[in-house]
Scaffold this active site. Structure first.
Site, PDB file in Angstrom:
ATOM      1  N   LEU A 104      60.288  40.642  20.252  1.00 27.65           N
ATOM      2  CA  LEU A 104      59.158  40.155  21.044  1.00 27.65           C
ATOM      3  C   LEU A 104      58.692  41.326  21.903  1.00 27.65           C
ATOM      4  CD1 LEU A 104      60.545  36.684  22.263  1.00 27.65           C
ATOM      5  CD2 LEU A 104      58.836  37.095  20.470  1.00 27.65           C
ATOM      6  N   ASP A 105      57.386  41.374  22.167  1.00 25.35           N
ATOM      7  CA  ASP A 105      56.858  42.441  23.024  1.00 25.35           C
ATOM      8  C   ASP A 105      57.498  42.384  24.409  1.00 25.35           C
ATOM      9  OD1 ASP A 105      55.064  42.960  21.000  1.00 25.35           O
ATOM     10  OD2 ASP A 105      53.415  41.877  21.966  1.00 25.35           O
ATOM     11  N   LEU A 106      57.429  43.493  25.103  1.00 29.01           N
ATOM     12  CA  LEU A 106      57.969  43.575  26.470  1.00 29.01           C
ATOM     13  C   LEU A 106      57.479  42.408  27.333  1.00 29.01           C
ATOM     14  CD1 LEU A 106      59.505  45.450  28.501  1.00 29.01           C
ATOM     15  CD2 LEU A 106      57.278  46.442  29.043  1.00 29.01           C
ATOM     16  N   THR A 108      56.188  39.521  26.344  1.00 27.83           N
ATOM     17  CA  THR A 108      56.294  38.183  25.751  1.00 27.83           C
ATOM     18  C   THR A 108      57.640  37.628  26.164  1.00 27.83           C
ATOM     19  OG1 THR A 108      55.002  38.898  23.840  1.00 27.83           O
ATOM     20  CG2 THR A 108      56.310  36.903  23.559  1.00 27.83           C
ATOM     21  N   ARG A 192      48.564  38.709  20.067  1.00 23.52           N
ATOM     22  CA  ARG A 192      47.684  39.410  21.013  1.00 23.52           C
ATOM     23  C   ARG A 192      46.460  39.973  20.296  1.00 23.52           C
ATOM     24  NH1 ARG A 192      50.621  40.033  25.832  1.00 23.52           N
ATOM     25  NH2 ARG A 192      52.809  39.538  25.484  1.00 23.52           N
TER      26      ARG A 192
END
Ligand code: URA
Length: 259
Positions: A104-106, A108, A192
């Site tokens: 997961l993104d930073l 998220t 995103r």
């Protein structure tokens, strides 16, 4: 390197090659959770999980599975050379060496599966299985029905059009729109980029479901072992459910699920 299953069993010192063949024909041997009854099966003892009568071959470590609620601002790795908070900072109470499945993104938050089961993780991440992921998305601005439809039907990104997705609108007001988006793909920063493509930057993103698993009982930063049914659901998602566990006769230990 792949070798015949009976040869691997014999090389592990369990029995003779002839007896190992009999065990296979009797359905006593499972590979990656699936009972094997044919003699042609080839396995890689380094990566495949081999069991005889439900017990892992020596060297086949105990497989464990946890759900982690990743908070925002945590990097999905076990070590960060820049010294940021990582998933490893939350695993002090977990004795096994586990790794996150996918990322997961930073910024998220949400559901991350942690395991030491390499073959299962590999399948879950493989596009062939199209594992389902649901995100609760908050975007800036009031999103039109048309924009929501576009997310559902597919939007064109620089790495190609997105596959059909499912959208469930939760809240729409002048300053923001909240909806759930379910995808079967897992491209980099996909949610995103999809929202940006329809003119609504994401302001908050939470993964609330992954391959049938939910965040039930967890607050951000908490970890829990998978329940038995959850593990079966996970395996079903990538068609790794063993014949024995589906008939309910496989022994499952308490605590973190082991196989
Ligand atoms: N899509 C994104 O854009 N970010 C994530 O972290 C996961 C899915």
């Amino acid at each position: 390197m792949k070798e015949r299953l009976q040869k691997v069993l014999a090389a592990a010192g369990l029995t003779s090659r002839r007896k190992a063949e009999a065990w296979i024909l009797q359905g006593r041997v499972a590979v990656n959770g699936r009972v094997v009854t044919q003699l042609g099966c080839k396995v890689d003892p380094e990566t495949d999980r081999i069991e005889v009568d439900g017990r892992p071959l020596q060297g086949s470590e105990r497989r464990v599975y946890y759900v982690f609620y990743k908070p925002r601002g945590v990097v999905t790795t076990l070590f960060d050379p820049r010294g940021r908070r990582t998933v490893a900072d939350y695993l002090a109470d977990i004795p096994e060496r586990v790794f996150p499945v996918g990322r997961l993104d930073l910024n998220t938050s949400g559901l991350l599966l942690l395991t030491n089961d390499g073959p299962l993780a590999h399948r879950l991440m493989h596009p062939r299985f199209g594992v389902e992921k649901t995100y609760r998305v908050t975007v800036a601005g009031k999103m039109s029905d048309e924009a929501l439809k576009k997310l559902e039907n597919g939007v064109l990104l620089e790495d190609g059009p997105t596959a059909p997705a499912r959208v469930r609108l939760r809240l729409r007001e002048p300053g923001r729109t909240v909806f759930e988006l379910t995808l079967h793909e897992g491209r980099n920063r996909q949610v995103r980029r999809m929202c940006e493509a329809v003119g609504h930057p994401v302001v908050d993103l939470v993964r609330v479901r992954y391959a049938g698993l939910t965040l039930r009982g967890l607050a951000p930063g908490q970890v829990r072992p998978l329940g038995r049914e959850e593990l079966e659901r996970l395996r079903k998602a990538v068609r790794m459910l063993s014949e024995r566990s589906s008939s309910g006769t496989m022994k499952v230990n308490s605590g973190p699920e082991t196989v």
